[in-house]
Design a protein around this motif. Structure first.
Motif, short mmCIF file in Angstrom:
data_model
loop_
_atom_site.label_atom_id
_atom_site.label_comp_id
_atom_site.label_asym_id
_atom_site.label_seq_id
_atom_site.Cartn_x
_atom_site.Cartn_y
_atom_site.Cartn_z
N ALA A 140 0.84 -1.21 0.00
CA ALA A 140 0.00 0.00 0.00
C ALA A 140 0.87 1.25 0.00
N ARG A 141 1.94 1.24 0.79
CA ARG A 141 2.85 2.39 0.80
C ARG A 141 3.58 2.54 -0.53
N ALA A 142 3.97 1.43 -1.12
CA ALA A 142 4.64 1.48 -2.42
C ALA A 142 3.68 2.01 -3.48
N ASP A 143 2.43 1.59 -3.43
CA ASP A 143 1.44 2.09 -4.38
C ASP A 143 1.28 3.60 -4.24
N THR A 144 1.28 4.08 -3.01
CA THR A 144 1.16 5.51 -2.77
C THR A 144 2.32 6.25 -3.42
N LEU B 128 -4.06 -1.55 8.01
CA LEU B 128 -3.29 -2.81 8.11
C LEU B 128 -2.32 -2.75 9.29
N ASP B 129 -1.67 -1.62 9.47
CA ASP B 129 -0.76 -1.47 10.62
C ASP B 129 -1.51 -1.67 11.94
N PRO C 88 8.69 3.94 1.14
CA PRO C 88 9.17 3.03 0.09
C PRO C 88 10.03 3.80 -0.91
N ALA C 89 10.88 3.08 -1.59
CA ALA C 89 11.68 3.70 -2.64
C ALA C 89 10.75 4.22 -3.72
N ARG D 79 -5.14 4.26 -0.49
CA ARG D 79 -3.99 3.39 -0.23
C ARG D 79 -3.27 3.80 1.05
N THR D 80 -3.25 5.09 1.35
CA THR D 80 -2.67 5.56 2.62
C THR D 80 -3.51 5.03 3.78
N ASP D 81 -4.83 5.11 3.64
CA ASP D 81 -5.73 4.58 4.67
C ASP D 81 -5.57 3.07 4.83
#
Length: 158
Positions: free
Chosen positions: A53-57, A88-89, A106-107, A81-83
């Motif tokens: 999700a973070r990578a998608d963001t 998930l966290d 993420p990179a 995706r941030t939500d």
């Protein structure tokens, strides 16, 4: 006399698509779910979903940076995706209070475009859907909602 029928707003379309995708995804998954917790002795499978999700963001942000005209279209997806990562966290920490959320960004890709965003979201939907049958019942709703959201956005971005 030709009377026009009701119109379907974008918001209503998203809601209907999400509900349909969730129903298709959740029905067989609930039948397969018999465990609680992470479903294995290995690392929590939701950790990978949160990273994705973070990578998608980051991919979405790169696409917006490359083409600011996409900002209005992709901002709701970036927010979703941030939500997803935050939800998930919270779920990961609910089962393991010692777990630490991955706050490392993420990179970021150098550049991205709409097809790259669509591919990332399609991959995220498949990854989430693949987990549904192997996770605890109490987690299925969250993962199915993520699957439905990503599947819907992938369809809308075509």
């Amino acid at each position: 006399m030709n009377v026009p029928g009701p119109t379907l707003s974008r918001r209503r379309l998203f809601a209907l698509a999400a509900a349909g995708a969730a129903a298709v995804t959740v029905s067989p998954a609930l039948a397969a779910c018999t465990t609680t917790g992470t479903g294995s002795d290995g690392p929590d499978p939701l950790i990978a979903l949160a990273r994705r999700a973070r990578a998608d963001t980051a991919v979405i942000a790169a696409a917006i940076a490359a083409d600011p005209g996409l900002a209005e279209r992709l901002a709701p997806l970036r927010s979703a995706r941030t939500d997803h990562a935050a939800a998930l966290d919270r779920e990961i920490q609910r089962l393991d209070p010692q777990a630490r959320a991955s706050t490392a960004p993420p990179a970021a890709p150098r550049t991205a475009d709409l097809p790259a965003v669509r591919t990332a979201i399609e991959d995220a939907a498949r990854e989430a859907q693949g987990l549904v049958g192997g996770i605890g019942v109490e987690r299925v709703g969250l993962v199915a909602a993520i699957t439905a959201c990503c599947t819907t956005y992938a369809a809308v971005l075509t």
